[in-house]
Design a protein around this motif. Structure first.
Motif, PDB file in Angstrom:
ATOM      1  N   SER A 208       0.885  -1.245   0.062  1.00 59.99           N
ATOM      2  CA  SER A 208       0.071  -0.015  -0.083  1.00 59.99           C
ATOM      3  C   SER A 208       0.898   1.400   0.026  1.00 59.99           C
ATOM      4  CB  SER A 208      -0.955  -0.137   1.199  1.00 59.99           C
ATOM      5  OG  SER A 208      -1.674  -1.410   1.438  1.00 59.99           O
ATOM      6  N   SER A 209       2.149   1.162   0.687  1.00 60.81           N
ATOM      7  CA  SER A 209       2.735   2.318   1.010  1.00 60.81           C
ATOM      8  C   SER A 209       3.279   2.776  -0.664  1.00 60.81           C
ATOM      9  CB  SER A 209       4.009   2.246   1.634  1.00 60.81           C
ATOM     10  OG  SER A 209       4.446   1.008   1.370  1.00 60.81           O
ATOM     11  N   ILE A 212       0.434   4.591  -2.384  1.00 59.32           N
ATOM     12  CA  ILE A 212       0.363   5.926  -1.703  1.00 59.32           C
ATOM     13  C   ILE A 212       1.441   6.838  -2.483  1.00 59.32           C
ATOM     14  CG2 ILE A 212       0.412   7.272   0.062  1.00 59.32           C
ATOM     15  CD1 ILE A 212      -1.304   4.735   1.461  1.00 59.32           C
TER      16      ILE A 212
ATOM     17  N   ASN B 135      -7.279  -1.569   3.898  1.00 56.35           N
ATOM     18  CA  ASN B 135      -5.832  -2.222   4.186  1.00 56.35           C
ATOM     19  C   ASN B 135      -4.802  -1.319   4.409  1.00 56.35           C
ATOM     20  OD1 ASN B 135      -7.167  -4.691   3.300  1.00 56.35           O
ATOM     21  ND2 ASN B 135      -6.541  -4.681   1.212  1.00 56.35           N
ATOM     22  N   ALA B 136      -4.823  -0.305   3.669  1.00 58.85           N
ATOM     23  CA  ALA B 136      -3.454   0.475   4.148  1.00 58.85           C
ATOM     24  C   ALA B 136      -3.701   1.069   5.767  1.00 58.85           C
ATOM     25  CB  ALA B 136      -3.708   1.984   3.387  1.00 58.85           C
ATOM     26  N   SER B 139      -1.620  -1.162   7.997  1.00 54.15           N
ATOM     27  CA  SER B 139      -0.082  -0.930   8.168  1.00 54.15           C
ATOM     28  C   SER B 139       0.031   0.695   8.368  1.00 54.15           C
ATOM     29  CB  SER B 139       0.441  -1.095   6.835  1.00 54.15           C
ATOM     30  OG  SER B 139      -0.264  -1.036   5.772  1.00 54.15           O
ATOM     31  N   ILE B 141      -1.337   3.607   7.512  1.00 58.99           N
ATOM     32  CA  ILE B 141      -0.818   4.585   6.812  1.00 58.99           C
ATOM     33  C   ILE B 141      -2.136   5.104   5.989  1.00 58.99           C
ATOM     34  CG2 ILE B 141      -0.114   3.095   4.714  1.00 58.99           C
ATOM     35  CD1 ILE B 141       2.021   4.922   4.030  1.00 58.99           C
ATOM     36  N   ARG B 142      -2.212   6.595   5.497  1.00 55.06           N
ATOM     37  CA  ARG B 142      -3.369   6.709   5.082  1.00 55.06           C
ATOM     38  C   ARG B 142      -3.014   7.316   3.666  1.00 55.06           C
ATOM     39  NH1 ARG B 142      -5.329  10.791   9.719  1.00 55.06           N
ATOM     40  NH2 ARG B 142      -7.236  11.066   8.363  1.00 55.06           N
TER      41      ARG B 142
END
Lengths: 241, 541
Positions: A208-209, A212, B135-136, B139, B141-142
């Motif tokens: 996900s990081s 983003i 999901n983010a 962990s 994080i947005r």
């Protein structure tokens, strides 16, 4: 057929900012020439004037159009866009493509689509579709096949995240030479991206990081010049490592 | 292209005929009719809302909604078709239905377009986004790169008038405006003024905002901000009383939402607090012939007074996303669409909980709520200090503007004029030296660069043409301390009436004050000038 006119030079406004009302070309001293006018231009008697604010573009031999970046999208045939399903009807899916009207996606316009294997899209499904026709006043029609009838990457996009952008940024992302930030990030990170010309792009990666990071970097780089983009990219990559 | 239109038609007339045969029928059935248009011709203008410009064919399929009606209708239909007379009645009923559909066509056409528009105006979320946000968050994080308990960038700006503020929290923008009016007090509270909050959700802010009456979210936002200020008695209403029982000040706070990027409540609250802190009301005294007339002094005659704010109730909003109830602070627009519930806690820096709002949504454990309150008190402290800093810099700018404004109006005694000219150079000095109008910078810069002062009065100063730069420069060089003193005198006027002490400012001012005092005792002319300044300030406060 076009004959050689007396003045064959393109307008002096090419690649410059024009505002509505600017006279791009004066037709009175151009004879027997065929011009193709794209979006944002209008013929007013003997002169061609701009209707939109933006950059005037010219492509040989005779195409002129005004390019500008907006948040709203005006559908036109042949565009590849990202659509979101908002409703299902017996005959077609109703898809939002960020235009003035919702688009219709016929249930049979999938490769090998028959009445028996209609895909089940729930509300909120993200699709990569192609605009088949978009006449003013009617709802545009989209399709999940290319012109030959093959699937060709159109269809549902799973996982990932969809980011909003402007139409200008989408065009930049699709241009060649490729967008510096996109290229630079692609060298270091692994992700997949689908860009819709309607001001939406979708990014997917294993983490996900990463998604983003890529999405925000692209969004922020819209207002930067080429040089600034390179600097921004360097700083970003350094902060990742 | 084929389009389907749904028309809902209720027609007691049509069915009553056949039903009269079957028995009394008290309910008017609602019948769905699908009208399929097969030919569609549009005029050139292409306005989708232009109705009845094309030809529409109808194919009527009458489907009845209710099962009982269905049963009865079918029974009726069989009886109807059985008899010839009833068959005619059925034909009539169908014809009436058809006509009604034609009649209602244009109306329902608009309805469907509106439905399309309504769909388009609400935020269209994909399933990908919802899953991704959840999901983010697993962990920590947005989507915009923040951590779950980070606030977005907060900028507080002020307008040119007292009592107007503009707050930007990420992409959310809110404008607050405070005005006051003299009114009669409420009967049961004759000594207290009143205040009211009005919210306006501009349609420019979000496609789903409609002009006109405030919707549910607008009213809820107004209530939260109002409750935070009123129940905690943050605004001192008793000081708003002018004549008990007859005239009090009624304060009106207008909050305009001009961009919705999520978390409107917090931004609106900050805008209200900032606007209230910088609002000034005109001073009123009783005077006139019999001492009973009320004189409202205009701002250039008497310095207007600020409101008394006892504390700053700051709203902090939490969003609960996902099944595990992950908590995020300051949700964005997209997170708000995805979250299952939200809670707004209004607290101040003293640790008091002024209000909590949790209107529906997912259930939350008590331990989570306590944790949220703890986090909220920390955030409230941050936000309060930001608001106070912004208000302070605004006030110093404002007092600077007032200093310059005095020069052309008042041509009093010579030392008063000199005194004003010195203050004018202070003002032009500031502009000549630099733009950051901070108390620290001013005193430091002035002390350090006075000997090296080489510029004349600033070119943008409108009154600079009437001032002789050279003469002032020499007077300036010889009089270091009075300028410091004057700066100190003008700014402590406001803190006298404001409850919150400017600790950082007074520290620096105290040091320069002492410097001023030492050199002060040798000169007596300054003593003559200073008391006048003090006297004027005493009258104003």
């Amino acid at each position: 057929m076009e004959a050689k006119p007396s003045s064959s030079s393109p307008s002096k406004f090419v690649d410059q900012l024009v505002v509505p009302g600017d006279v791009i070309l004066d037709l009175s001293n151009m004879a027997n020439q065929t011009l193709k006018l794209g979006g944002g231009l209008r013929q007013d008697g003997d002169s061609i004037c701009a209707m939109k604010a933006g950059k005037l573009r010219f492509m040989k031999p005779n195409k002129y159009w005004v390019e500008s970046s907006q948040k709203r999208y005006v559908p036109s045939a042949g565009d590849n866009v990202l659509g979101v399903v908002v409703d299902t009807k017996p005959e077609n899916f109703v898809v939002d493509i960020k235009g003035p009207a919702l688009a219709f996606l016929p249930v049979l316009s999938f490769e090998g689509g028959t009445r028996r294997n209609i895909p089940k899209f729930e509300v909120g499904t993200l699709l990569y579709v192609r605009v088949v026709n978009a006449n003013t006043g009617m709802n545009p029609e989209v399709s999940c096949m290319d012109a030959n009838g093959k699937a060709a990457e159109y269809g549902i996009l799973k996982d990932g995240y969809m980011f909003e952008s402007s139409t200008g940024l989408s065009r930049m992302l699709l241009s060649s030479p490729p967008h510096p930030v996109l290229e630079g990030l692609g060298k270091k990170l692994s992700f997949e991206i689908a860009v819709g010309i309607n001001g939406r792009f979708w990014v997917n990666a294993s983490q996900s990081s990463t998604v983003i990071l890529v999405g925000n970097a692209i969004q922020k780089s819209e207002s930067l010049s080429l040089v600034q983009q390179k600097i921004y990219l360097e700083k970003l990559l350094k902060s990742i490592q | 292209m084929q389009k389907e239109k749904e028309c809902q038609v209720s027609y007691p007339l049509c069915l009553s005929l056949p039903f009269a045969l079957s028995g009394p029928w008290c309910l008017t059935p609602r019948i769905k009719i699908f009208a399929i248009e097969s030919s569609f011709q549009r005029s050139g203008c292409g306005d989708p809302l232009a109705s009845s410009s094309g030809d529409y064919d109808y194919k009527l399929i009458a489907v009845v909604n209710w099962p009982e009606v269905l049963r009865h209708y079918f029974s009726v239909v069989t009886t109807v078709t059985a008899t010839a007379a009833a068959a005619a009645a059925a034909a009539v009923s169908v014809a009436v239905v058809y006509r009604q559909v034609q009649f209602n066509f244009s109306f329902h056409f608009f309805d469907r377009e509106k439905m399309e528009q309504r769909l388009a105006s609400s935020l269209i979320m994909t399933v990908n986004e919802k899953k991704f946000i959840e999901n983010a968050l697993l962990s920590d994080i947005r989507v915009d790169g923040r951590r779950p308990f980070d606030y977005r960038n907060l900028t507080i700006r002020f307008g040119s008038e007292d009592g107007s503020s503009e707050v930007q929290l990420g992409q959310t923008q809110v404008i607050g405006f405070v005005t006051g009016q003299l009114t009669q007090p409420y009967r049961d509270r004759p000594n207290e003024g009143s205040f009211a909050i009005y919210t306006e959700f501009s349609p420019m802010a979000d496609p789903s905002f409609e002009p006109g009456r405030p919707g549910e979210t607008a009213i809820e936002l107004g209530r939260i901000v109002d409750r935070g200020l009123r129940e905690s008695r943050a605004v001192d209403t008793e000081s708003l009383c002018v004549i008990a029982g007859k005239l009090v000040w009624s304060i009106r706070i207008d909050l305009h939402i001009i961009d919705n990027g999520g978390n409107l409540v917090d931004a609106a609250n900050i805008a209200a607090l900032a606007a209230l802190s910088t609002f000034r009301r005109p001073e009123c005294t009783l005077g006139g012939e019999d001492g009973q007339e009320l004189i409202v002094h205009p701002p250039d005659v008497r310095e207007p007074l600020p409101l008394i704010l006892h504390h700053f109730p700051v709203a902090v909003t939490f969003g609960f996303i996902g099944k595990e109830n992950t908590v995020v602070i300051d949700p964005t627009h997209y997170e708000e669409a995805v979250m299952g519930g939200s809670m707004t806690a209004t607290l101040n820096t003293n640790g008091d909980v002024c209000a909590i709002q949790k209107a529906g949504g997912d259930g939350v454990l008590q331990s989570v709520i306590m944790q949220c309150l703890r986090i909220a008190s920390v955030k409230a402290g941050d936000i309060t200090s930001k608001i106070k800093n912004a208000v302070e810099s605004y006030n110093t700018q404002r007092s600077l503007r007032k200093i310059k404004r005095h020069n052309p109006d008042q041509q009093g005694s010579s030392d008063v004029a000199k005194h004003h000219m010195e203050r004018l150079t202070v003002g032009s000095d500031e502009s000549g030296i630099g733009s950051p109008f901070n108390e620290h910078d001013k005193t430091n810069k002035r002390n350090s660069t006075l000997k090296g002062f080489s510029g004349g009065p600033a070119s943008w100063d409108p009154y600079s043409s009437g001032v002789d730069g050279d003469a002032l420069r020499t007077t300036l060089a010889s009089r270091v301390t009075p300028l410091d003193k004057h700066k100190e005198e003008s700014s402590p006027v406001n803190p006298e009436t404001k409850p919150s002490p400017k600790s950082s400012d007074t520290n620096s001012l105290a040091s320069t004050h002492e410097v001023g005092l030492e050199i002060q005792q040798s000169k007596t002319l300054k003593d003559a000038v200073k008391p006048k300044h003090k006297r004027r300030n005493k009258n104003a406060s």
